[in-house]
Design an enzyme around this catalytic site. Structure first.
Site, mmCIF file in Angstrom:
data_model
loop_
_atom_site.group_PDB
_atom_site.id
_atom_site.type_symbol
_atom_site.label_atom_id
_atom_site.label_comp_id
_atom_site.label_asym_id
_atom_site.label_seq_id
_atom_site.Cartn_x
_atom_site.Cartn_y
_atom_site.Cartn_z
ATOM 1 C CG HIS A 62 -12.329 9.551 -11.905
ATOM 2 N ND1 HIS A 62 -13.624 9.207 -11.578
ATOM 3 C CD2 HIS A 62 -11.893 8.612 -12.776
ATOM 4 C CE1 HIS A 62 -13.955 8.117 -12.246
ATOM 5 N NE2 HIS A 62 -12.921 7.730 -12.974
ATOM 6 C CB CYS A 119 -0.945 0.011 1.191
ATOM 7 S SG CYS A 119 -2.189 -1.292 1.109
ATOM 8 C CD GLU A 165 -8.366 0.597 1.097
ATOM 9 O OE1 GLU A 165 -8.099 1.746 1.485
ATOM 10 O OE2 GLU A 165 -7.685 -0.408 1.378
#
EC number: 4.1.2.50
Length: 146
Positions: free
Chosen positions: A78, A37, A129
């Site tokens: 985005h 991550c 997530e």
């Protein structure tokens, strides 16, 4: 269409609304301990915001759903979350983890709700997530975080 069952926040209010949305965003956690991550990667987050209150506004709304979408989807969809001021500090409460994303969404939504005459309150923010990982943020009454 989203069809989710979310953990429920207990509250004393008469009205409760929930707004679901998806946000496609990238992020990274700049810590060695974050493993994979720590590299830029993306998610299609599922976000659910729970707002409650006793009074409706002049239009009969607790809060307009479209405003909630604009506050969250309009701000983060985005984007690279790390580029946002909310997540730009190098401390554990500013890193764009799911936990911090949920609290940040809460902070932004509640700041807007505080401007409304009918004074609704955000009682929960749910951020998924991945299909198997999610976080729920609920402010504590009278605490530093709520």
């Amino acid at each position: 269409m989203l069809s989710q069952i979310y953990p429920q926040a207990q509250h004393p209010y008469s009205f409760e609304l929930n707004k679901d949305m998806h946000i496609s965003a990238a992020h990274f956690i700049p810590r060695e301990s974050a493993g994979a991550c720590s590299r830029v990667h993306g998610h299609t987050y599922t976000v659910n915001i729970t707002v409650a209150g006793d009074e409706l506004d002049d239009s009969g709304f607790l809060v307009n759903f479209s405003v909630l979408k604009k506050l969250v989807h309009g701000n983060y969809d985005h984007t690279l979350l790390n580029d946002h001021e909310d997540f730009s500090q190098d401390d554990r409460y500013s890193l764009p983890t799911t936990e911090v994303v949920a609290k940040t969404i809460y902070d932004n939504v509640q700041a807007y709700l505080d401007t409304l005459e009918n004074k609704p309150t955000c009682v929960q923010v749910f951020v998924r997530e991945t299909p198997t990982s999610y976080c729920v943020y609920r402010p504590k009454k009278g605490g530093l975080n709520g």
